[in-house]
Scaffold this active site. Structure first.
Site, PDB file in Angstrom:
ATOM      1  N   GLY A  12       0.783  -1.228   0.000  1.00  9.24           N
ATOM      2  CA  GLY A  12       0.000   0.000   0.000  1.00  9.24           C
ATOM      3  C   GLY A  12       0.816   1.280   0.000  1.00  9.24           C
ATOM      4  O   GLY A  12       0.299   2.341   0.333  1.00  9.24           O
ATOM      5  N   HIS A 104       3.122   0.727 -14.196  1.00  9.81           N
ATOM      6  CA  HIS A 104       4.005  -0.439 -14.374  1.00  9.81           C
ATOM      7  C   HIS A 104       5.444  -0.002 -14.130  1.00  9.81           C
ATOM      8  O   HIS A 104       5.863   1.051 -14.617  1.00  9.81           O
ATOM      9  CB  HIS A 104       3.846  -0.993 -15.795  1.00  9.81           C
TER      10      HIS A 104
END
Length: 196
Positions: A12, A104
């Site tokens: 997270g 990404h």
């Protein structure tokens, strides 16, 4: 105010940066976090920020419309993938065209596809002897890491770089640019709405 939905699977850290960024900007807020790993660190991040979490079960995610129907009711302006490792079903992409984005940790189209996440990407980049790596922010389509590219930023790879040091450089780019690109996309939307 715009509504962001985050899908995450891991610690997270990106989610925490997004929450902090939009807490200080009157553009948007993180409405909810969807997570597919019951004990992922992102759940604690959400809890500390007072943001509701929906846990996703794989069979329900892929073989029913239960989660999609709930998400539609939330009316998100943008669905943001932050280290979410499941492929997004076609039904979601149809429901939210050009409204689902991903980040990404490499310069796509290189080093993308199934299994290319986290340290796997950095290992592949270093083994290939690349001079640069970086981040790619892109729209999500029905293939892994194959949607239209929105933004890229690169970083030089030094001969002394390891998987760990490269990961740190990539994380720094993610934390700096992902919130800004999301804000830009939402601001563009606001401009379109105002003129239409």
């Amino acid at each position: 105010m715009k509504q962001i939905l985050i899908l995450a699977s891991g610690k997270g850290t990106n989610t925490a940066h997004l929450i902090a960024y939009f807490n200080n900007k009157p553009i948007a807020r993180v409405k909810a976090i969807l997570c597919n790993v019951p004990h992922a660190g992102v759940i604690q991040v959400a809890s500390q920020a007072g943001i509701p979490v929906m846990l996703l079960e794989k069979n329900t995610f892929y073989n029913t419309s239960i989660y999609l129907d709930l998400v539609k009711k939330m009316k998100p302006d943008l669905i943001v993938l932050a280290g979410f490792l499941w492929k997004i079903p076609a039904s979601w992409i149809e429901a939210f065209p050009r409204r689902i984005i991903n980040i990404h940790p490499a310069l796509l189209p290189k080093f993308g596809g199934k299994g290319m996440y986290g340290h796997h990407v950095h290992e592949a980049v270093l083994q290939a002897g690349e001079a640069y790596s970086g981040i790619t922010i892109h729209y999500v389509n029905e293939e892994y890491d194959a949607g239209d590219i929105i933004f890229q930023e690169k970083v030089k790879i030094e001969p002394t770089d390891t998987v760990e040091t490269l990961a740190q450089k990539i994380h720094a780019l993610e934390y700096e640019y992902y919130p800004k690109v999301i804000a830009d996309l939402l601001t563009q939307d606001l401009a379109v709405e105002t003129t239409s």
